[in-house]
Design a protein around this motif. Sequence first.
Motif, mmCIF file in Angstrom:
data_model
loop_
_atom_site.group_PDB
_atom_site.id
_atom_site.type_symbol
_atom_site.label_atom_id
_atom_site.label_comp_id
_atom_site.label_asym_id
_atom_site.label_seq_id
_atom_site.Cartn_x
_atom_site.Cartn_y
_atom_site.Cartn_z
ATOM 1 N N GLU A 57 0.702 -1.342 -0.035
ATOM 2 C CA GLU A 57 -0.172 -0.048 -0.106
ATOM 3 C C GLU A 57 0.664 1.203 0.109
ATOM 4 O O GLU A 57 0.340 2.379 -0.467
ATOM 5 C CB GLU A 57 -0.941 0.025 1.135
ATOM 6 N N SER A 58 2.069 0.934 0.416
ATOM 7 C CA SER A 58 3.233 2.352 0.481
ATOM 8 C C SER A 58 3.796 2.386 -1.064
ATOM 9 O O SER A 58 4.467 3.262 -1.139
ATOM 10 C CB SER A 58 3.938 2.290 1.551
ATOM 11 N N HIS A 90 0.374 11.092 1.174
ATOM 12 C CA HIS A 90 -0.728 10.203 1.840
ATOM 13 C C HIS A 90 -0.329 9.485 2.980
ATOM 14 O O HIS A 90 0.732 9.200 3.087
ATOM 15 C CB HIS A 90 -1.011 9.382 0.456
ATOM 16 N N GLU A 91 -1.484 9.022 3.788
ATOM 17 C CA GLU A 91 -1.254 8.731 5.112
ATOM 18 C C GLU A 91 -0.533 7.158 4.833
ATOM 19 O O GLU A 91 0.063 6.851 6.121
ATOM 20 C CB GLU A 91 -2.739 8.636 5.721
ATOM 21 N N ASN A 92 -0.718 6.755 3.943
ATOM 22 C CA ASN A 92 -0.034 5.361 3.916
ATOM 23 C C ASN A 92 1.453 5.266 3.359
ATOM 24 O O ASN A 92 1.941 4.121 3.441
ATOM 25 C CB ASN A 92 -0.695 4.358 2.824
ATOM 26 N N THR A 102 6.358 6.315 7.830
ATOM 27 C CA THR A 102 5.529 5.027 7.612
ATOM 28 C C THR A 102 6.244 3.670 7.874
ATOM 29 O O THR A 102 5.831 2.900 8.381
ATOM 30 C CB THR A 102 4.819 5.074 6.453
ATOM 31 N N ARG A 129 5.795 0.839 10.760
ATOM 32 C CA ARG A 129 5.249 -0.571 10.505
ATOM 33 C C ARG A 129 6.271 -1.673 10.731
ATOM 34 O O ARG A 129 6.036 -2.721 10.954
ATOM 35 C CB ARG A 129 5.035 -0.430 8.555
#
Length: 664
Positions: free
Chosen positions: A201-202, A255-257, A313, A317
């Motif tokens: 998603e990143s 973006h947040e991801n 991010t 993670r």
Amino acid sequence: MIVLGYNGFSRGAELFGRLYGATGVGRNLLVGHDAAAALAIDGEVVAAVEEERLSRVKKTSDFPAHAITWCLNSAGVDLDRVDVFAFPWRFSPTVAEEMISQICDSDMPVTAKFDALRGTGELYNGMISRDAVYDDFVRRTGYELDPNKLVLVPHHLAHLMCGAYLAGGGDAAFLVSDGRAETLSAVMGELRNGVVSVFEESSVPMTSSLGVAFGRITRYLGFVPNNDEYKVMGLAAYGPPPHHNPLLERVVRLHENGSYTISTPRDTGAYYALFDSLFGGDSEKREQFDFRVKVAGLAQHMVEAITAHQLRTLTARSDLDHLLFEGGLALNCVANTKMLERSPFTGMEVSFGASDPGVAIGAAVYAAGLRNRPADAVTTPYLGPSYDERQVLETLAEYADRVEWHEEPDAASVAERTAELLAGKNVVGWFQGRSEFGPRALGNRSILANPAFPDIKDIINLRVKHREPFRPFAPVILESEAPRVFEMGKKTSSPYMTFVFPVRKEYQERIPGACHVDGTARAQTVNERQNPALARLLRAFTARTDVPCLLNTSFNVAGEPIVCSPRDAVECFLATEIDYLVIDRFVVTKKAGRTSLMPRAAEWARSARPLSRWSRTTEHRRRYSSGREGGIALRDNRNAGTVRGHKRFHEWCHRLSAGGPGRR
């Protein structure tokens, strides 16, 4: 198990030039650039060389026929004995379907879509498909390869495997960011127990490539995209950090991801117009140093902001404390240092093969199996050709009417004599052992000088390298001495010039030639195990001068690959104002009356713009860092002819180095 990794396409320049306009200043905007080959035997990389070093065509994208031949010959291996042939691009049918869908789903007019589909079809069938890659290998080598032996490795995975292998193969979080892979431009994730996990998603699509956006700004500033981005990074240091950035406000969306969107037009004229509106530019302002510095600072700030966003991010993670950063963006050593120092990671590695030369190594490592890396495998950039004394003497004999030489009895004497030469204001070509792999000169094909002289940068830029005077040079220093001279932060060593460090204040006046305008340096650290000859020279030089480091730059002139062979070294020596050439145990000088023609060019440059304006004193650094002084050298609002004269001078130098009028 024997694995040959290689990168390069026979038709890359032709097809990208004809279909996508990748010619002239845009000639490097294609896949397969930095062609290279690497050989792994039983999990250990034993040989690697870039095609440009042998073909003498800088950044070539051609099929690496010379590099493959050298790698095999160096190990005494023929093609029949190779178990796997690994190629670092995998344009699978699934990828091809995605390429087609992107065209069909775009907002282009129907006729433009058909044109794009025709071009993509020709590119796929003629160059990047598995069948085309196989046919290219067979045609160029004359070897009927077993199709089952050809392994196509996804491009970003090849980048990651190169970095992981050279970092020792342990667990790490990773970020790979470059201009483009098959469909993506950046990926992140984890490597645990040899297993790769990508945080899908990143991932960032190719259409929002940070590398491409930075390259477009590079071109806007008058440089060559996908080649000269480091010049933009260096220019940024001449101005203060920006208070606000229109690129982040109007071009970039985070973006947040952890991904992002970058919106710049593909058409050159369109993105020039966009940048003019963002930066308040026009054709005249783009020639002014102040304007270039401002734009370079904004571009550099964009890179730092986006990579910091990605790391936030990644650290959220992953609980791993070590970071691998690979891909073309990883050559931005200014951003690298900030990434490490401002993140929770305790360690970060950027390999000497971070950009596309390294994917040949990475493809070979992937096919061989990262877990099969021997625990005692030597991690070294010195993987290329070496030449024995007979070959050196044969070359010198060919130039006996132009050079003379003295043979030193042993390695210690070579170090002492070279240190004696460098103690004065002499520029020395240093040619020892196996050539380095990757874009940096790491001490075996280097130009060395004494950084204690404030004007040594100007001397080398104009009289030797024939390049822009604003560009800095890197110091090379013994690993044990580095913390005394530089603020190393979390790093204990930096063997590949991939990080920048502040020079301690008490040393800024002692090594001005290796200190950039902002008081930093892209240092290379060396120890006896990594490079005994260079470490020996550094000890002898420091003992003689009390100067803790040497200035180190690549042994070439602007526009040429780093020298590889003794012949390359002698040719470069004779075409420049390098004072001495130390090649193996031989100290070479030019015979009287056989000096290069470059003094005429240097005198012409001095008459156009006094070199004193390029001096980098502490006062200059203080003014530029505080923003109280607008810029130097290329800037001259009162006399725009100075800028044009600077360009003409470098064009003259390029013609000379390329064999134009006046070259001996």
